[in-house]
Enzyme design. Structure first.
Site: not given
Ligand code: HXC
Length: 259
Positions: A67, A110, A113, A133
């Site tokens: 998400a 997400g 999911e 998460e």
């Molecule tokens: C918003 C995101 C994002 C996310 C990545 N980006 N994941 N933006 N929400 N979930 C954006 C980054 O901010 C960045 O934008 C660009 O995508 C590239 O990501 P990087 O982090 O620079 O890439 P990298 O170093 O290769 O790392 C990849 C990654 C990391 C390991 C996947 O991005 C990450 O940890 N993302 C979050 C993963 C996460 O926690 N997902 C769960 C979310 S909560 P900019 O503009 O900065 O370049 C969830 C709740 C679900 O899903 C509930 C029900 C639906």
């Protein structure tokens, strides 16, 4: 309808529609607009007789990294209740036609999911699947504690949910979370080939069969068996059942119409 964050190729192959998540700069983070677009596309495709199977994909680097964290970061609990953004996920779950996920790269939160809402999953060898998460102070909110546990069992689900560890595609295959793992250059082709195979079958029987399998998650064995039996009998109301059995007897390939 035109979409900003997904692309829909209605006839990727005959009877097969391909939906691609299209926010590559954000690793396909699932913001509210993307999820609304996706659920509305699925609703339309579910009603379209020319569509029998849907393939859902992202890109090589990410199916979806979860998400959209930036969109949620400042929300209050009441904002979350009022938006109730995860309610759109129920519409995805209710799609009657089969959805095949073709995933590669990050399949997180997400994104995992969403993948688990699909019926069959082809993963590229490069897929990294997780529920991270917990590392940002929350927990899964759209099936990650329930569907994942039912798929892979308590031990691995607990580990993934409590530590946020990503698993490899091979590990996911061994755990029963995905159906097939193929080299990255083939994952979408493989999913489309699989879709083509299912699109040749009776769409009536396929829908009734999908409904019956999913029922196994929701009811007692007795109720599930009852629905299965009724759906089996219901197949006999279709021209496809007559055609399928006649073709078998006549030793030819059946032509299913979905009637
Ligand atoms: C918003 C995101 C994002 C996310 C990545 N980006 N994941 N933006 N929400 N979930 C954006 C980054 O901010 C960045 O934008 C660009 O995508 C590239 O990501 P990087 O982090 O620079 O890439 P990298 O170093 O290769 O790392 C990849 C990654 C990391 C390991 C996947 O991005 C990450 O940890 N993302 C979050 C993963 C996460 O926690 N997902 C769960 C979310 S909560 P900019 O503009 O900065 O370049 C969830 C709740 C679900 O899903 C509930 C029900 C639906």
């Amino acid at each position: 309808m035109t979409y900003e964050f997904i692309t829909v190729n209605p006839q990727a192959q005959k009877f097969v529609t391909l939906i691609q998540l299209n926010r590559p700069g954000e690793l396909n983070a699932l913001n509210r607009q993307l999820m609304t677009e996706l659920s509305s596309a699925l609703r339309e495709l579910d009603a379209d007789e020319q569509v029998r199977v849907i393939v859902l994909t992202g890109n090589e680097k990410a199916f979806a990294a979860g998400a959209d964290i930036k969109e949620m970061a400042d929300a209050t609990a009441i904002d979350m209740v009022n938006r109730d953004q995860f309610a759109t996920w129920d519409l995805i779950r209710k799609t009657k036609k089969p959805i095949i996920a073709a995933v590669s790269g990050f399949v997180l939160g997400g994104g995992c999911e969403l993948m688990m809402n699909c019926d069959l999953i082809v993963a590229s060898e490069t897929a990294r699947i997780g529920q991270p998460e917990i590392k940002i102070g929350v927990m899964p909110g759209a099936g990650g504690t329930q569907r994942l546990t039912r798929s892979v069992g308590k031990a691995l689900a607990m580990e993934m949910v409590l530590t946020g560890r990503f698993i490899t595609a091979e590990e996911a295959l061994r755990a029963g979370l995905v159906n097939r793992v193929v080299p990255v250059e083939f994952y979408l082709k493989e999913a489309l080939m699989w879709a083509q195979e299912i699109a040749q079958l009776s769409p009536v029987a396929v829908k009734l069969a999908k409904e019956a399998v999913l029922q196994a998650f929701n009811t007692s064995l007795d109720e599930g068996l009852l629905l299965e039996r009724k759906n089996f009998y219901l197949c006999f109301a279709s021209e496809d059942q007559k055609e399928g059995m006649k073709a078998f007897v006549e030793k030819r390939k059946p032509e299913f119409t979905g009637k």
